[in-house]
Design a protein around this motif. Structure first.
Motif, short mmCIF file in Angstrom:
data_model
loop_
_atom_site.label_atom_id
_atom_site.label_comp_id
_atom_site.label_asym_id
_atom_site.label_seq_id
_atom_site.Cartn_x
_atom_site.Cartn_y
_atom_site.Cartn_z
N SER A 30 8.17 6.57 1.37
CA SER A 30 9.53 7.11 1.46
C SER A 30 10.49 5.96 1.65
O SER A 30 10.18 4.98 2.32
CB SER A 30 9.66 8.11 2.62
N TYR A 31 11.66 6.09 1.02
CA TYR A 31 12.75 5.15 1.29
C TYR A 31 14.05 5.91 1.15
O TYR A 31 14.16 6.87 0.37
CB TYR A 31 12.71 3.92 0.39
N ALA A 32 15.05 5.52 1.94
CA ALA A 32 16.29 6.28 2.00
C ALA A 32 17.41 5.39 2.51
O ALA A 32 17.17 4.29 3.05
CB ALA A 32 16.13 7.49 2.92
N LEU A 33 18.64 5.88 2.36
CA LEU A 33 19.77 5.18 2.94
C LEU A 33 19.69 5.21 4.45
O LEU A 33 19.34 6.23 5.05
CB LEU A 33 21.08 5.85 2.50
N ASN A 34 19.99 4.09 5.10
CA ASN A 34 20.12 4.02 6.56
C ASN A 34 18.86 4.47 7.28
O ASN A 34 18.93 5.10 8.34
CB ASN A 34 21.32 4.85 7.03
N ASP A 35 17.72 4.14 6.73
CA ASP A 35 16.45 4.62 7.27
C ASP A 35 15.37 3.57 7.02
O ASP A 35 15.34 2.97 5.95
CB ASP A 35 16.06 5.95 6.60
N PRO A 36 14.46 3.34 7.99
CA PRO A 36 13.41 2.34 7.78
C PRO A 36 12.46 2.68 6.64
O PRO A 36 11.96 1.78 5.95
CB PRO A 36 12.67 2.31 9.12
N GLY A 37 12.18 3.96 6.43
CA GLY A 37 11.19 4.34 5.43
C GLY A 37 9.79 4.11 5.94
O GLY A 37 9.56 3.53 7.02
N SER A 38 8.81 4.57 5.17
CA SER A 38 7.42 4.47 5.62
C SER A 38 6.48 4.64 4.44
O SER A 38 6.90 4.89 3.30
CB SER A 38 7.13 5.56 6.67
N GLY A 39 5.19 4.53 4.73
CA GLY A 39 4.17 4.76 3.73
C GLY A 39 2.82 4.93 4.39
O GLY A 39 2.63 4.58 5.57
N SER A 40 1.87 5.49 3.66
CA SER A 40 0.50 5.60 4.16
C SER A 40 -0.46 5.60 2.98
O SER A 40 -0.11 6.04 1.88
CB SER A 40 0.31 6.87 5.01
N VAL A 41 -1.65 5.09 3.25
CA VAL A 41 -2.64 4.91 2.19
C VAL A 41 -3.99 5.36 2.72
O VAL A 41 -4.39 5.02 3.83
CB VAL A 41 -2.73 3.42 1.77
N MET A 42 -4.71 6.14 1.91
CA MET A 42 -6.09 6.52 2.21
C MET A 42 -7.02 5.48 1.57
O MET A 42 -7.07 5.38 0.34
CB MET A 42 -6.40 7.91 1.66
N VAL A 43 -7.71 4.72 2.41
CA VAL A 43 -8.54 3.62 1.92
C VAL A 43 -10.00 4.00 2.03
O VAL A 43 -10.50 4.27 3.14
CB VAL A 43 -8.28 2.33 2.72
N PRO A 44 -10.74 4.06 0.90
CA PRO A 44 -12.17 4.38 0.97
C PRO A 44 -12.94 3.25 1.64
O PRO A 44 -12.59 2.07 1.53
CB PRO A 44 -12.56 4.54 -0.50
N LEU A 45 -14.01 3.63 2.33
CA LEU A 45 -14.83 2.68 3.06
C LEU A 45 -16.23 2.59 2.45
O LEU A 45 -16.81 3.62 2.08
CB LEU A 45 -14.93 3.08 4.53
N GLY A 46 -16.75 1.38 2.32
CA GLY A 46 -18.09 1.20 1.77
C GLY A 46 -18.11 1.40 0.27
O GLY A 46 -17.15 1.88 -0.34
N GLY A 47 -19.19 1.03 -0.39
CA GLY A 47 -19.32 1.20 -1.83
C GLY A 47 -18.21 0.47 -2.57
O GLY A 47 -18.07 -0.75 -2.44
N ASN A 48 -17.39 1.22 -3.32
CA ASN A 48 -16.27 0.62 -4.03
C ASN A 48 -15.01 0.50 -3.17
O ASN A 48 -13.96 0.11 -3.67
CB ASN A 48 -15.94 1.45 -5.28
N GLY A 49 -15.13 0.84 -1.90
CA GLY A 49 -14.01 0.74 -0.99
C GLY A 49 -13.97 -0.61 -0.29
O GLY A 49 -14.47 -1.61 -0.80
N MET A 50 -13.38 -0.64 0.90
CA MET A 50 -13.25 -1.88 1.67
C MET A 50 -14.37 -2.00 2.68
O MET A 50 -14.85 -1.01 3.23
CB MET A 50 -11.89 -1.94 2.38
N SER A 51 -14.76 -3.22 2.95
CA SER A 51 -15.79 -3.48 3.95
C SER A 51 -15.19 -3.34 5.34
O SER A 51 -13.98 -3.49 5.53
CB SER A 51 -16.34 -4.89 3.77
N PRO A 52 -16.03 -3.08 6.36
CA PRO A 52 -15.51 -3.00 7.73
C PRO A 52 -14.78 -4.26 8.16
O PRO A 52 -13.76 -4.19 8.84
CB PRO A 52 -16.78 -2.76 8.56
N ALA A 53 -15.29 -5.43 7.75
CA ALA A 53 -14.64 -6.69 8.15
C ALA A 53 -13.25 -6.81 7.55
O ALA A 53 -12.30 -7.22 8.23
CB ALA A 53 -15.50 -7.87 7.74
#
Length: 383
Positions: A30-53
């Motif tokens: 999200s982004y808007a006038l006079n506002d910090p905005g934000s975001g979020s991401v669902m990150v898969p773990l293991g396999g083709n996702g990201m390693s714990p480290a």
């Protein structure tokens, strides 16, 4: 994963890209006038996702900035604030905020302040003979002198009529002071717009956009069509009169009979047959002069003398219709918050046929990878 969408990780203080990360579903932003905005991401773990480290390191709050990109356009980018993992899911959710959020961690004090007691006259700041736009820039510039960030500041304004003081003993936060400026009558609209640094491949920067007082294009509006051959997928609208006021009172400093009060009125609708509506605003209790308090009251009346009409329009991010045909409407990367947009509406259940003109005040992800939701503001009148 949708080829048009990407998620990147940058070092916050330098803007240097360090990773591209996998994700599930369409990332939120999200982004808007006079506002910090934000975001979020669902990150898969293991396999083709990201390693714990990797996920352990790259989710360290504030050190790393995450960004959601549509093609080469950074929809939103800013420091990681939190991460949430539950053992029943094969992914973790990373949440970040726009760079304005980092300024909630910066005091509005001189560049020479390094710590200790800010309640000293040496830690007061006065900006004299300036515009509100210049005050906003100066607040951020002073903060960057205390701790660098890849923020590109606007050019200086010519001298103006404003003198603005910030006392060290108030221990104001830069982010709050920017928000206060946007709430003044005639105060500037502000956005920190992330982009890839055009001079350094692989780096990010934020461009501080400050209006005089408004942001957005001043020429012809963007145009979308609603219907089977248009790029508008949905057109929702709501009307809320709960905040309406024709006379606003702003509480300043002091108490009882020493209380400082600012007032502003617009009774034109009362003269037209509406009942008198009054409101008391307690968001500015540190204000020490009547003109500033009255300016906040004026901005409140200007904003809420009419009901808040909030249309939300879902548009195709590629500017095409549902069948993939060109429509002449803009793509997501072409528009900016503050821009003016016209919507040609035919066959809507609630709205009469016609052309509706609004300002784009916010953008978020849509219900799927092909759409974005635009929050709109009527340009004139009750609407």
């Amino acid at each position: 994963m949708p080829q048009d969408w990407s998620v990147y990780v940058f070092e916050t203080i330098s803007g240097r890209m360090v990773a591209e990360v996998p994700f599930e579903q369409t990332p939120n932003f999200s982004y808007a006038l006079n506002d910090p905005g934000s975001g979020s991401v669902m990150v898969p773990l293991g396999g083709n996702g990201m390693s714990p480290a990797d996920i352990e390191e790259l989710t360290q709050p504030w050190r790393w900035t995450w960004a959601v990109a549509y093609r080469d356009f950074l929809c939103q980018a800013g420091p990681v604030v939190s991460e949430q993992y539950t053992g029943t899911q094969p992914y973790t959710e990373v949440t970040f905020a726009g760079i304005w959020k980092l300024l909630t961690k910066r005091l509005a004090v001189p560049a020479t302040f390094t710590g200790g007691n800010p309640a000293m006259t040496a830690n007061d700041t006065t900006y004299s003979t300036v515009t509100y736009r210049q005050v906003a820039k100066n607040l951020v510039a002073t903060s960057l002198a205390r701790g660098g960030l890849p923020i590109v500041l606007p050019a200086d304004d010519p001298p103006g009529p404003i003198t603005q003081q910030y006392f060290g003993y108030d221990m104001n936060l830069v982010a709050d002071m920017l928000t206060n400026l946007t709430g003044l009558s005639g105060g500037p609209e502000i956005e920190f717009r992330p982009q890839f640094d055009p001079t350094q491949p692989g780096f990010l920067q934020w461009v501080m956009r400050v209006g005089s007082p408004r942001l957005g294009q001043l020429g012809s509006p963007w145009v979308w069509d609603y219907g089977s051959r248009g790029a508008v997928q949905e057109f929702d609208t709501s009307r809320d009169g709960s905040s309406m006021t024709f006379s606003d009172y702003v509480r300043g400093s002091g108490s009882q009979y020493t209380l400082l009060v600012g007032n502003a009125q617009d009774l034109s609708l009362v003269d037209a047959g509406y009942p008198l509506l009054e409101d008391v605003n307690g968001d500015h209790t540190t204000v020490t002069d009547v003109p500033t308090a009255a300016s906040y009251a004026q901005q409140w009346v200007d904003t809420y003398k009419f009901p808040v009409n909030t249309p939300t329009v879902a548009v195709r991010v590629d500017g095409r219709d549902g069948a993939g045909r060109g429509t002449g409407s803009p793509t997501l990367d072409q528009i900016s918050v503050g821009d003016t947009a016209s919507f040609v509406v035919q066959g809507h259940r609630r709205l009469p046929d016609g052309t509706y003109t609004y300002r784009i005040t916010g953008v978020t992800q849509g219900t799927d990878q092909n759409t974005a939701a635009l929050t709109l503001q009527p340009v004139t009148g009750v609407g």
